[in-house]
Design a protein around this motif. Sequence first.
Motif, short mmCIF file in Angstrom:
data_model
loop_
_atom_site.label_atom_id
_atom_site.label_comp_id
_atom_site.label_asym_id
_atom_site.label_seq_id
_atom_site.Cartn_x
_atom_site.Cartn_y
_atom_site.Cartn_z
N UNK A 85 9.84 6.05 1.22
CA UNK A 85 8.40 5.83 1.45
C UNK A 85 7.78 5.12 0.26
N UNK A 86 8.12 5.61 -0.94
CA UNK A 86 7.53 5.04 -2.15
C UNK A 86 7.99 3.60 -2.35
N UNK A 87 9.28 3.37 -2.21
CA UNK A 87 9.83 2.03 -2.43
C UNK A 87 9.31 1.05 -1.38
N UNK A 88 9.23 1.52 -0.14
CA UNK A 88 8.74 0.66 0.93
C UNK A 88 7.30 0.23 0.70
N UNK A 89 6.47 1.18 0.29
CA UNK A 89 5.06 0.87 0.06
C UNK A 89 4.91 -0.08 -1.12
N UNK A 90 5.68 0.14 -2.17
CA UNK A 90 5.61 -0.73 -3.35
C UNK A 90 6.06 -2.15 -3.01
N UNK A 91 7.10 -2.26 -2.17
CA UNK A 91 7.61 -3.58 -1.81
C UNK A 91 6.65 -4.32 -0.88
N UNK A 92 6.00 -3.58 -0.01
CA UNK A 92 5.17 -4.21 1.02
C UNK A 92 3.81 -4.66 0.47
N UNK A 93 3.26 -3.88 -0.44
CA UNK A 93 1.88 -4.13 -0.87
C UNK A 93 1.71 -3.56 -2.28
N UNK A 94 2.18 -4.32 -3.29
CA UNK A 94 2.25 -3.79 -4.65
C UNK A 94 0.89 -3.29 -5.14
#
Length: 284
Positions: free
Chosen positions: A136-145
Motif C-alpha cells: 500500500x505504501x509503495x504503491x501510493x508513493x509510486x503513483x502520487x509522490x
Amino acid sequence: MATWVVGDVQGCFSTFRRLLDRIEFRPERDRLWFAGDLVNRGPDSLGMLRWAYRHRDSIVCVLGNHDLHLLAQREGVIPARRRDTLVPVLAAPDADDLCDWVAGLPFVHREDGFLLVHAGVLPRWDLSDIEAAAGDAKGALAEDRGGFLRALYSVRGDGPRRKKNADEAPGPNGPAGGRHLAGATAASVLTRIRIVDAAGIPSFAFDGVPETIPPGHRPWFESVSLPAGMTVLFGHWAALGLMVSERAVCLDSGCVWNGSLTALRLEDGALMVQPAAEGDGQPL
Ligand SMILES: [Mn+2]
C-alpha cells in the motif's frame, strides 16, 4: 560471498567508508543491506546517497523516515527543520536521479528467514499483513509522490504545533489522509514505530531508552505474529541501540549521536562495530 546488514547511516559517510574497509566489501562478490535512513542529521548525506546509487545493483535498502523526509522536502511538502542537513542533496545537479532512486525503494525486504524494515511492524501483523501494508505504501508513493507525502505528514500530525501523542496512527476517521490514508498509515508504522500500548497501537512520540517506556506500553518486537524462525532486522531506535535476539535485531547504534555504525553478517551473525568518525557524530 557475504551479506552484511548496516544500520542507520544518516549521512555519516566517513564512518560508513571505514566500516566498508573493515568488512572488505567487494560489490562484485558481496551484498549490502541497509536498514534505511541513509540521510540527514550527519554531515555527508550526498556522499552516502551517491555511493548507494552507484552500487544500487549490489545493495538492498528499505525506506526510513529520514529518507521520506528528504523526498518531502524535494516535493515542497514540508519546510526544512532545524537539524536537517539535506541542502547539499537538494541542491545537487543529480538530485533528481538520487531522489527518484530513493522513491523507488521498498518499505520491507524479505529474503530467506529475514525481514528487513526500518522501524518495525505492528505486533498483530502476520507476513501477509506486512506485505500488504508495504505494498500500500509503495504503491501510493509510486503513483502520487506529492499526494502520498502530504498524506503521510498529515497522518503524522507533527506539524509546528505538535502535541504529545497527537501523532498516533489514526483510525478510518482520523486526520485527513485522503485516498492515500492506508498507504500513509502503513508507511508511518513501518518507518517510525518503537512502542505500542496494550491494544497494540503505536505511540510515535516516544524515542527514549527502554527503561523510560511509559506504563502500559512495550517495544513492538516483544510480541510479533511472524512465522517461527523468521528474524526481523531493523534500525530507527538509536536509544535502544544494538540489540541482537533470535526474533529481532536492532542495528541502529546511534552513529549520528556519536555512537557507532554496525554491520551484521547474515551468514554467521558476525558483528562489525565502527565508532563514529570525527565530525560524523554530533555531540549529545
Ligand atoms: Mn529513523
